[in-house]
Design a protein around this motif. Structure first.
Motif: not given
Length: 440
Positions: A88-89, A91, A316-317, A319-321
């Motif tokens: 992911g990225n 956070l 992470w999921i 915030t990612v969309g």
């Protein structure tokens, strides 16, 4: 600027980035001076706006923008230099009472780290590699199809099973009136077929559209109705027969063999069947290879257990969309994607450790081979190298095509690697048995 990392455990870490005034003040001052030169503010000549006014109006926005740029650049550089394999990225951690009016800033980021593991290729049992062949029934059906395709229609007066009828479907209320033709083999159910058997040219046959054909989509073509209307259409229609034809099968002789396979040694029905079998095997190979990839994927996921930074990935999921997810939605999405993520890590490790990366020259050669195959299908058997290179250059200038071809080539590389390194069990099956076994 100072960057430090605290490892929480093997899969989670916190990176802290400290930014001092000296790190950003030069860029901020330069941008504000440029603003001053070009600012149009009533009451002041261009270039003579007081710096205090420029600072008051634009200073905070410029500061925030420059610090964020500096922060992202520093973080990306740190991850690259430290060779951190993150999932992911990063956070950003929430900070209470954060104040942009101070001169020095500290930011913290959560990292999800990729697990360390060795790929185990030893599966619990051999994986089946299917050799799919055409069975006798499929070959005989294909021969009959060829005979129909190259045969001819012969007009007749009375309809029988297997005939082709032409005519007009009508229903005034539904505004249906369409001239068409179809084989009686397409009708669903004996009841509908019996309405046509014995009918003559000029007769009108009454039918109900519900369950008239195996697939409602055929109503779109034969009645010329829209897609949504075709589904579940339940109305009475009339079919006025204007023509009845029977399909006279083409003779299985040398003339037909030469049409089908020019310049090839097909001299008998047995030769024809063998050729059909060979061509079918080529088409089935793609399905066989795809099934092998699917089965190896499942086996490798099952065979290689390792932990993931689950809580981090769920955050992470969220915030990612495009649209933020709730905690429950993120957990559900993680559960759906966990196996795929595990295989991405396994596959990435195999590619890296076995030098399976797709190189440009390989991709160019792969692209050229596909172009030659396509040109051969249209009778261009001997294109020049310049012609191939020009077409390949156009294809490889399209990023979508590059991505598609790269994925195809990578699948072929992985497939070759699996065939050499994973224990397989060869199994010959007919296409019908393959479908039963896979989709049982």
């Amino acid at each position: 600027m100072n960057i430090t990392r605290e490892n929480i455990d093997e899969l989670n870490a916190i990176v802290k980035v400290d930014i001092a005034k000296d790190d950003y003040s030069g860029n901020v001052d330069k941008i504000l001076k440029d603003y001053r030169k070009n600012a149009n503010i009533p009451g002041f000549r261009k270039g003579h706006v007081p710096m205090g006014m420029v600072q008051k109006q634009y200073g905070k926005a410029v500061l925030v923008d420059e610090v964020n740029k500096l922060l992202q650049d520093a973080l990306n550089k740190y991850l690259t230099e430290e060779k951190l394999d993150v999932l992911g990225n990063p956070l950003p951690k929430e900070q209470e009472n954060f104040d942009w009016n101070q001169e020095n800033y500290s930011f913290e980021f959560e990292l999800g780290l990729s697990p360390q593991f060795d790929v185990n290729l030893e599966t619990k049992k051999p994986i089946t590699h299917y050799n799919i062949v055409a069975g006798e029934k499929m070959i005989d059906d294909q021969v009959k199809h060829i005979q129909k395709q190259y045969g001819k229609l012969v007009s007749k007066d009375v309809a029988e099973e297997g005939d082709v009828v032409a005519g007009t479907f009508k229903n005034e209320e539904e505004e249906i009136e369409n001239q068409t033709s179809f084989s009686l083999d397409k009708l669903k159910g004996k009841k509908n077929l019996n309405k046509f058997v014995g009918a003559k040219v000029g007769d009108t046959v009454s039918l109900n559209t519900k369950g008239l054909f195996e697939d409602d989509h055929q109503l779109m073509e034969l009645l010329k109705v829209e897609h949504d209307k075709a589904h579940g259409l339940d109305v009475e229609v009339e079919f006025i027969i204007s023509e009845i034809n029977t399909q006279e099968l083409a003779e299985l002789n040398q003339e037909l063999f030469d049409k089908l396979f020019p310049n090839q040694e097909v001299k008998s029905v047995d030769d024809l069947k063998e050729k059909i079998k060979e061509d079918a095997a080529k088409q089935f190979k793609q399905q066989s290879d795809q099934q092998l990839l699917n089965d190896v994927t499942e086996a490798l996921i099952e065979n290689n257990e390792f932990d993931l930074p689950k809580e981090f990935l769920q955050k992470w999921i969220q915030t990612v969309g495009e649209k933020p997810l709730t905690e429950d939605e993120a957990k559900e999405e993680y559960d759906k994607s966990e196996k795929g993520l595990r295989f991405q890590l396994i596959e990435g490790k195999l590619i890296s450790e076995n030098d399976l990366q797709v190189k440009f020259e390989e991709l160019k050669s792969f692209s050229t081979d596909r172009i030659k195959e396509q040109m051969a299908q249209f009778g261009q058997m001997d294109p020049s190298q310049k012609e191939l290179d020009d077409i390949a250059a156009r294809v490889l200038s399209n990023q979508d095509e590059v991505k598609r071809l790269s994925e195809q080539m990578m699948n072929e590389k992985l497939l070759g690697f699996y065939k050499e390194n994973i224990k397989l069990e060869e199994k010959e099956v007919t296409y019908e048995d393959f479908v039963k076994e896979i989709y049982k």
